[in-house]
Each structure stands twice: as structure tokens, then as C-alpha cells.
Design a protein around this motif. Structure first.
Motif: not given
Length: 237
Positions: A137, A161-162, A164-165, A167
């Protein structure tokens, strides 16, 4: 002074040699601390050691007789022993010691500050991504100032970094290697990686030594688990 100048004249041409020449990157790393050491040794030998020697031997010397011998003509008769009197020790030498210590401490503090600032500086990084990989992920971005790795010493960034978000996330321990298969041998180069102080952002340095198509391999092991990825990288000569 002649010794320091001879050392500097012998080492400075090494620092001027282009990094593309064979062995230049290694010789520059050897010559740089030697140049700094020669300059520092010259300053200490000319300014600090004589002051320390005077303080160490001053109880064997008579200040008045020394100053008289330095100021009087060679033919003048030295004063009688009864005329020799002790004078209060001068504080001027202490001033030189304090000034030298302040300069030394200031230069050392500046070097440490530069090192800490370089290690802990986080936030936005300059350059563009020359490779992007997705593992589990996480999105892993490789960012270089010149948008491409070169055959000399390279400073670049690795960001996790993630997916999905978007961040930045802490990846824990990170390892980055380059390998190139050649007839009868395998070229290998490992990167030195350190955290910038921002979670998920790492500063890396690597020196492939030659251009061509390399296989890059990245491993990480941290709070978000462990993973690895491999991809092809073209190193600019």
C-alpha cells in the motif's frame, strides 16, 4: 609556511581534476581532509603552540632580561644583576589564546551545524522523480536534482507515501542497491541512506562508477511491514 605551501600546491590540482577522470572521485575525498589538515596545522603551529610553550617555560625566563636583550644593540653591556627586576606578566598572550580558541570553536560549531542541518533538513525536496514503484500500500518515489542518476556521486531522495491518502509514512530501515551483470562479473554499488528528519523521507548517496543499464533493488522494513522492489535504471555516463 614553506611546508604548508608545498603540501597545498601538491594537493590543490587534485581538487581541480574533473570527476569524469578515472579515480578522481576517490582522490578528491582523500585530498580534501589533507588540505584542511595542512591549513589547520600551519595555523596551530604558528600561533597556538608558541603561546603554549611560553606559558609552560615562563617561570624559567626573566621577562626584563629578555626584553632588554631584544631591544638593546649587540654592543651594549648587559645590565647588572641588581638592576634586573621582575615585571608583571603580560596579558596580551592570553588575548591571542582566547581569540584562537573562539575561532576554533566557531569553525567547529559551524561544521557541526552544517552536518546536523544537512541530516535533519526535511520538507520539500528539489528535483523530479526518475522512478516510481508501488509496493503493497506504499508508493515509493525516487527524486534526483538532475532527474537522473549519473556515474559519479549522486545525492537523491527516497519518499514513501500512502497510496490512498498520499501522506508520507515511516518505512523504517531502507536499503538501496545497484547491480549490473557483465561478462564474467557483476558490478555492485550500495547506497548510504539516512533519514532527513521527516517521516517517510530519506536522503541517499550512491556512486555507481560507470554508466549503463543497472538493476536497482530497494528493501524496507518498518512500521508498515517489509517489502522490496526491483526496476531498471539508466545511469548517465
Amino acid at each position: 609556511v614553506m611546508t604548508v605551501c608545498a603540501i597545498l600546491f601538491g594537493l590543490i590540482p587534485i581538487m581541480w581534476s574533473p570527476v569524469t577522470e578515472s579515480g578522481a572521485d576517490v582522490m578528491k575525498r582523500i585530498a580534501a581532509p589533507m588540505i584542511g589538515g595542512a591549513i589547520t596545522t600551519g595555523i596551530i603551529g604558528l600561533l597556538l603552540y608558541p603561546v603554549i610553550f611560553v606559558f609552560w617555560r615562563k617561570h624559567y625566563l626573566k621577562a626584563k632580561s629578555v626584553s632588554t636583550m631584544l631591544t638593546s644593540p649587540p654592543c651594549q653591556t648587559p645590565p647588572a644583576p641588581a638592576e634586573i627586576t621582575q615585571t608583571p606578566p603580560t596579558r596580551r598572550s592570553w588575548h591571542w589564546v582566547i581569540v584562537i580558541l573562539i575561532i576554533t570553536i566557531g569553525l567547529s560549531g559551524y561544521s557541526v551545524w552544517q552536518r546536523i542541518g544537512r541530516t535533519n533538513s526535511g520538507g520539500a525536496v528539489s528535483g523530479r522523480s526518475f522512478a516510481t514503484q508501488r509496493v503493497n500500500d506504499l508508493i515509493i518515489s525516487f527524486i534526483a536534482p538532475n532527474d537522473q542518476l549519473q556515474s559519479s556521486v549522486n545525492d537523491f531522495f527516497i519518499e514513501f507515501s500512502n497510496s490512498v491518502s498520499g501522506e508520507l509514512v515511516n518505512a523504517g530501515t531502507v536499503k538501496f542497491d545497484l547491480n549490473m551483470n557483465m561478462p564474467g562479473m557483476v558490478m555492485h554499488s550500495s547506497a548510504t541512506i539516512e533519514s532527513t528528519g521527516t517521516p517517510g523521507q530519506y536522503r541517499a548517496q550512491i556512486n555507481p562508477g560507470m554508466g549503463g543499464d543497472w538493476v536497482a533493488t530497494l528493501h524496507y522494513d518498518g512500521p508498515h511491514g517489509n517489502g522490496s522492489t526491483s526496476f531498471s535504471v539508466n545511469i548517465k555516463p
